[in-house]
Design a protein around this motif. Structure first.
Motif, mmCIF file in Angstrom:
data_model
loop_
_atom_site.group_PDB
_atom_site.id
_atom_site.type_symbol
_atom_site.label_atom_id
_atom_site.label_comp_id
_atom_site.label_asym_id
_atom_site.label_seq_id
_atom_site.Cartn_x
_atom_site.Cartn_y
_atom_site.Cartn_z
ATOM 1 N N ARG A 245 -5.566 5.652 0.921
ATOM 2 C CA ARG A 245 -4.719 4.450 0.834
ATOM 3 C C ARG A 245 -4.865 3.820 -0.556
ATOM 4 O O ARG A 245 -5.995 3.539 -0.984
ATOM 5 C CB ARG A 245 -5.155 3.449 1.908
ATOM 6 C CG ARG A 245 -4.370 2.151 1.903
ATOM 7 C CD ARG A 245 -4.845 1.197 2.997
ATOM 8 N NE ARG A 245 -4.494 1.667 4.322
ATOM 9 C CZ ARG A 245 -5.011 1.179 5.457
ATOM 10 N NH1 ARG A 245 -5.907 0.216 5.417
ATOM 11 N NH2 ARG A 245 -4.638 1.650 6.624
ATOM 12 N N GLU B 229 0.203 5.309 1.276
ATOM 13 C CA GLU B 229 -0.767 6.117 2.013
ATOM 14 C C GLU B 229 -0.360 7.587 2.008
ATOM 15 O O GLU B 229 0.831 7.897 2.058
ATOM 16 C CB GLU B 229 -0.845 5.656 3.475
ATOM 17 C CG GLU B 229 -0.950 4.173 3.579
ATOM 18 C CD GLU B 229 -1.821 3.690 4.713
ATOM 19 O OE1 GLU B 229 -2.290 4.526 5.497
ATOM 20 O OE2 GLU B 229 -2.016 2.466 4.783
ATOM 21 N N SER C 50 0.819 -1.211 0.000
ATOM 22 C CA SER C 50 0.000 0.000 0.000
ATOM 23 C C SER C 50 0.848 1.255 0.000
ATOM 24 O O SER C 50 2.019 1.240 0.407
ATOM 25 C CB SER C 50 -0.924 0.016 1.223
ATOM 26 O OG SER C 50 -0.178 0.182 2.395
ATOM 27 N N LEU D 169 -4.177 0.582 -2.592
ATOM 28 C CA LEU D 169 -3.883 -0.815 -2.255
ATOM 29 C C LEU D 169 -3.664 -1.649 -3.507
ATOM 30 O O LEU D 169 -4.394 -1.500 -4.496
ATOM 31 C CB LEU D 169 -5.058 -1.423 -1.483
ATOM 32 C CG LEU D 169 -5.088 -1.195 0.020
ATOM 33 C CD1 LEU D 169 -6.433 -1.635 0.580
ATOM 34 C CD2 LEU D 169 -3.975 -1.978 0.697
#
Ligand SMILES: O=C(O)CCC(=O)C(=O)O
Ligand SMILES: [Fe+2]
Length: 220
Positions: free
Chosen positions: A73, A6, A4, A75
């Protein structure tokens, strides 16, 4: 199993954004921040709708979200053997509810996201991808705030249903949650109208920041 990236607001001193070196992926930082602030507009609109639904004064909920302690986020779930996902040897994301007030969730067309039936704990239903759509999940802070009138959504990501592949591999999957939290400095207490003598408050008042830290401490 996932990776991920962020980011939050640029002026966050506690969790500063870490960007790629200059020249790598030109436009990435700007695209992330533009999307971060666009999502903020959307969650503020949803909060305004909730103010109407709960018969609150205008701005009651949005004023708890002025600090924009939100998190975007990105992903990526790599391609993995379907059998490993089905046997839970590899987990994309296990069942959980998000901490904050509201989460916006964007997913690609691979599937695998599942939502727990609130009436049947342990029973999950697929949240089948709908092109161009966005999922809105309530987080635990919203459940607390609303004295459980709005329940937080328990969700997980498993193997997509009815997946047929020649090589037995589940394709990679991309998703983008946007977590919206109330101001870390403000105290969240059950909303007016959500409690009474017959239906007392289930939760003590707590600041957004204290709640977030408590939840982080139990997660890690
Ligand atoms: O990938 C998804 O669709 C869900 C991600 C998620 O639930 C989370 O990061 O909290
Ligand atoms: Fe989640």
């Amino acid at each position: 199993m996932k990776e991920s990236f962020e980011c939050g607001r640029e002026d966050d001193k506690i969790q500063p954004n870490i960007w790629l070196p200059e020249g790598v992926l030109p436009g990435f930082q700007e695209a992330c921040l533009d999307f971060f602030w666009l999502c903020r507009e959307v969650v503020m609109d949803i909060l305004r709708a909730l103010e109407v639904g709960f018969d609150l004064t205008e701005g009651y909920l949005t004023k708890f979200h002025t600090q924009t302690d939100n998190q975007l986020r990105l992903l990526h779930y790599p391609s993995v053997p379907t059998e490993s996902l089905e046997k839970d040897e590899i987990v994309r994301i296990s069942a959980h509810s998000d901490y904050g007030s509201i989460t916006l969730l964007f997913q690609d067309d691979i599937g695998g996201l599942e939502i727990e039936d609130p009436k049947k704990p342990g029973s999950f239903k697929p949240a089948t991808p709908v092109p161009g759509s966005m999922i809105v999940n309530a987080g635990d802070c919203m459940a607390r705030w609303s004295n459980d009138i709005i329940r937080s959504t328990v969700h997980r990501v498993r193997a997509p249903p009815n997946l047929q592949t020649k090589d037995g591999m589940t394709p990679e999957r991309y998703s983008i949650p946007y977590f919206c939290s109330s101001n870390f400095d403000d105290v969240v207490d059950c909303l007016p109208g959500t409690f009474s003598d017959e239906k007392p408050k289930k939760y003590e008042p707590i600041s957004g920041g204290e709640y977030f830290m408590k939840r982080l401490a139990t997660a890690y």
